[in-house]
Design a protein around this motif. Structure first.
Motif, short mmCIF file in Angstrom:
data_model
loop_
_atom_site.label_atom_id
_atom_site.label_comp_id
_atom_site.label_asym_id
_atom_site.label_seq_id
_atom_site.Cartn_x
_atom_site.Cartn_y
_atom_site.Cartn_z
N ARG A 165 0.46 -1.49 -0.08
CA ARG A 165 0.01 0.30 0.09
C ARG A 165 1.08 1.10 0.20
O ARG A 165 0.34 2.70 -0.84
CB ARG A 165 -1.12 0.14 1.70
CG ARG A 165 -1.96 1.11 1.00
CD ARG A 165 -3.38 0.71 2.02
NE ARG A 165 -2.93 1.09 3.47
CZ ARG A 165 -2.47 -0.07 4.40
NH1 ARG A 165 -3.29 -0.70 3.90
NH2 ARG A 165 -2.24 0.16 5.82
N LEU A 166 1.88 1.08 0.52
CA LEU A 166 2.89 2.43 0.75
C LEU A 166 3.65 3.07 -0.54
O LEU A 166 3.62 4.37 -1.59
CB LEU A 166 3.96 2.57 1.91
CG LEU A 166 3.58 2.80 3.07
CD1 LEU A 166 5.20 1.86 3.82
CD2 LEU A 166 2.96 3.52 3.36
N LEU A 167 3.65 1.19 -1.42
CA LEU A 167 4.18 1.42 -2.73
C LEU A 167 3.17 2.52 -3.74
O LEU A 167 4.20 2.82 -4.98
CB LEU A 167 4.96 0.56 -2.89
CG LEU A 167 5.65 -0.32 -2.70
CD1 LEU A 167 6.30 -1.54 -3.14
CD2 LEU A 167 7.21 0.81 -3.15
N ARG A 168 2.40 1.90 -3.68
CA ARG A 168 1.26 2.33 -4.17
C ARG A 168 0.87 4.52 -3.75
O ARG A 168 0.55 4.95 -4.49
CB ARG A 168 -0.53 1.79 -4.34
CG ARG A 168 -0.28 1.00 -4.89
CD ARG A 168 -1.77 -0.46 -4.78
NE ARG A 168 -2.70 0.59 -3.88
CZ ARG A 168 -2.55 -0.94 -2.69
NH1 ARG A 168 -2.02 -2.14 -3.27
NH2 ARG A 168 -3.18 -0.67 -1.62
N THR A 169 1.40 4.52 -2.29
CA THR A 169 0.47 6.12 -1.99
C THR A 169 1.93 6.75 -2.05
O THR A 169 1.48 8.42 -1.45
CB THR A 169 -0.68 5.55 -0.83
OG1 THR A 169 0.21 4.67 0.16
CG2 THR A 169 -1.63 4.65 -1.11
N ASP A 170 2.60 5.89 -1.32
CA ASP A 170 4.26 6.81 -0.79
C ASP A 170 5.42 7.01 -1.67
O ASP A 170 6.55 6.82 -1.07
CB ASP A 170 4.07 6.68 0.46
CG ASP A 170 4.33 7.78 1.93
OD1 ASP A 170 4.90 9.05 0.91
OD2 ASP A 170 4.91 7.98 2.79
N ARG A 171 5.41 6.11 -2.57
CA ARG A 171 6.44 5.90 -3.39
C ARG A 171 7.30 6.76 -3.40
O ARG A 171 9.07 6.80 -3.37
CB ARG A 171 6.21 5.49 -4.57
CG ARG A 171 7.55 4.38 -5.61
CD ARG A 171 6.71 4.26 -6.62
NE ARG A 171 5.96 3.09 -7.05
CZ ARG A 171 6.97 1.87 -6.95
NH1 ARG A 171 8.48 1.66 -7.16
NH2 ARG A 171 5.89 0.20 -6.35
#
Length: 272
Positions: free
Chosen positions: A262-268
């Motif tokens: 989820r972080l890779l999608r939203t906070d890359r």
């Protein structure tokens, strides 16, 4: 202008008392920048207040990563050593590390050695680190140094570390992993910069859900193709060490792994 700033993160009046106990060495061209959380309006001890090479900032926001970032934000030297309040730093080691860093002007992230019980297996010689680490070697935050002109906006992720919302740990590994994934030159040198009287604070103790979530998240970020079997092996080791049951470990580490994607999608952009 200082040649090196040493950025110390501390917490509470007892933390600043530990800074006093460090007996920080006077070194020409070196300053100490202390970020002090939960200070409770306690006075600054005279032994620290009287020194022109020590700057203390009272910081009112919770979270270990935010504390480290605040210390970094108050640094002015290009070279910064990330430091803790319970490491006894060696004057000779700091001088040697500073000379080494100045000889490698293209390196963004350096890692050194803090001697302590149960320390990881350090590489025997100077090593350029890229993507993965040598066997049994683990990054420690108080062993890292950065060159700000090369590291750019690299910071510790506020979702990780003690007193973060729900992932207690992993901030040091993620900081270094982000540097490697961004293509920054990361270099280990077998230089002892200090010592720690105790082993890792979490060694041998039952792990909290927040700590397990952080471990699962970092594993998925570091090994996106093989994290699942790694989490199973980790769960087995934790059971053997009586730190958690298998099901409990997999439950929370699995939740952390899902958080990674989820972080890779939203906070890359903050990761890499």
């Amino acid at each position: 202008m200082a040649r090196l700033d040493i950025a110390i993160s501390t917490y509470g009046p007892e933390g600043l008392a530990r800074v006093v106990q460090q007996q920080l060495p006077h070194i020409g061209g070196v300053r100490y920048i202390v970020s002090w959380q939960e200070h409770k309006d306690a006075p600054i001890p005279e032994v620290l207040a009287s020194r022109s090479d020590i700057f203390i900032d009272r910081f009112g926001i919770a979270g270990q990563s935010r504390n480290r970032n605040n210390a970094l934000d108050h640094c002015s030297a290009d070279l910064v050593l990330i430091a803790d309040d319970d490491v006894y730093y060696s004057e000779a080691g700091i001088r040697q590390a500073l000379a080494y860093m100045e000889k490698h002007p293209d390196t963004a992230i350096f890692s050194f050695i803090v001697e302590r019980p149960g320390a990881p297996a350090y590489p025997a010689e100077e090593t350029v680190l890229s993507r993965h680490y040598p066997k049994n070697y683990h990054i420690g935050g108080c062993e890292l140094a950065i060159r700000r002109s090369k590291a750019g906006n690299l910071r510790f992720h506020p979702d990780f570390g003690l007193n973060s919302p729900d992932m207690h740990g992993g901030e040091d590994e993620l900081f270094h992993l982000t540097a490697m994934r961004r293509g920054l030159e990361c270099r280990f040198a077998p230089i002892v910069i200090g010592s720690h009287p105790h082993g890792h604070t979490g060694f041998g103790k039952p792990l909290t859900p927040a700590t397990l979530r952080a471990q699962g998240c970092i594993s998925a970020l570091m090994y996106p193709r093989s994290f699942a079997p790694r989490l199973i092996l980790k769960a087995l080791r934790l059971r053997k060490n009586r730190q958690s049951t298998i099901l409990r470990s997999l439950r929370y580490m699995g939740a952390g792994a899902f958080r990674a994607f989820r972080l890779l999608r939203t906070d890359r952009s903050r990761l890499w």
